[in-house]
Design an enzyme around this catalytic site. Structure first.
Site, PDB file in Angstrom:
ATOM      1  N   LYS A  34       0.823  -1.206   0.000  1.00  0.00           N
ATOM      2  CA  LYS A  34       0.000   0.000   0.000  1.00  0.00           C
ATOM      3  C   LYS A  34       0.860   1.261   0.000  1.00  0.00           C
ATOM      4  O   LYS A  34       0.616   2.200   0.752  1.00  0.00           O
ATOM      5  CB  LYS A  34      -0.932  -0.011   1.211  1.00  0.00           C
ATOM      6  CG  LYS A  34      -1.896  -1.185   1.202  1.00  0.00           C
ATOM      7  CD  LYS A  34      -2.894  -1.122   2.320  1.00  0.00           C
ATOM      8  CE  LYS A  34      -3.828  -2.288   2.344  1.00  0.00           C
ATOM      9  NZ  LYS A  34      -4.481  -2.635   1.127  1.00  0.00           N
ATOM     10  N   CYS A  35       1.849   1.272  -0.861  1.00  0.00           N
ATOM     11  CA  CYS A  35       2.832   2.360  -0.926  1.00  0.00           C
ATOM     12  C   CYS A  35       2.763   3.019  -2.303  1.00  0.00           C
ATOM     13  O   CYS A  35       2.374   2.382  -3.286  1.00  0.00           O
ATOM     14  CB  CYS A  35       4.223   1.745  -0.695  1.00  0.00           C
ATOM     15  SG  CYS A  35       5.611   2.883  -0.857  1.00  0.00           S
ATOM     16  N   GLY A  36       3.167   4.251  -2.380  1.00  0.00           N
ATOM     17  CA  GLY A  36       3.236   4.926  -3.671  1.00  0.00           C
ATOM     18  C   GLY A  36       4.201   4.244  -4.627  1.00  0.00           C
ATOM     19  O   GLY A  36       4.085   4.390  -5.847  1.00  0.00           O
TER      20      GLY A  36
END
Length: 181
Positions: A34-36
């Site tokens: 759930k990271c850029g």
């Protein structure tokens, strides 16, 4: 000492010696769902498919230490990676990669390849550097992992060759990988 001195737990729960990767070039990367930077899974898989027959392995180590961006179970992580990015390279159990509880492998990697800074001439490098300076300045101290998707290139003898920060795209490693194959 080389990376072959370490054991790690695969995402399935099986404990393995990294010695099983002896003779292969490696990319070792800490990951999060759930990271850029999560879309880097796609390019990591492309790199893996392009070079695995020539002796490259990519070892993914999910970590929940950066903004709690890997909140699920190991099973959740594996499903997410396979369903969303078609990941077939080896994944390991969720792992601490910085701080007092950092896995010894990641302590070794960061000792061998110190933090060289972010490329603040690039938008993503400037953004991550600014974010950490403002919100988590302690993260910029020392050589520890700074964020998700820090990548380490390891040669066929288990020596750490180069470190690529989160903002560096996996495809940018191609020329360095080819030198090792």
């Amino acid at each position: 000492m080389s990376i072959y001195s370490f054991d790690a737990e695969k995402i399935s729960g099986e404990k393995v010696s990294l010695e099983q990767y002896k003779g292969k070039a490696l990319v070792i990367v800490n990951t999060a769902s759930k990271c850029g930077f999560t879309p880097q899974y796609s390019d990591l898989q492309k790199v893996y498919e392009q070079y695995k027959e020539q002796g490259l392995e990519i070892l993914g180590f999910p970590s929940n230490q950066f903004g709690e961006q890997e909140p699920g179970t190991n099973s959740d992580v594996q499903s997410f990676c396979q369903l969303n990015y078609g990941v077939t390279f080896p994944l390991f159990a969720k792992t601490d990669v910085r701080g007092d509880d950092a896995h010894p492998l990641f302590r070794f990697l960061t000792e061998q390849a110190p933090f060289g800074g972010f490329n603040t001439g690039e938008p993503s490098g400037k953004m991550l550097d600014s974010f950490l300076r403002e919100k988590l300045p302690a993260f910029l101290e020392g050589d520890s992992i700074k964020w998700n998707f820090t990548k380490f290139l390891v040669d066929r003898e288990g020596n750490v060759v180069k470190r690529y920060e989160s903002t560096e795209e996996p495809l940018s490693m191609a020329a360095d990988i080819e030198k090792l194959l």
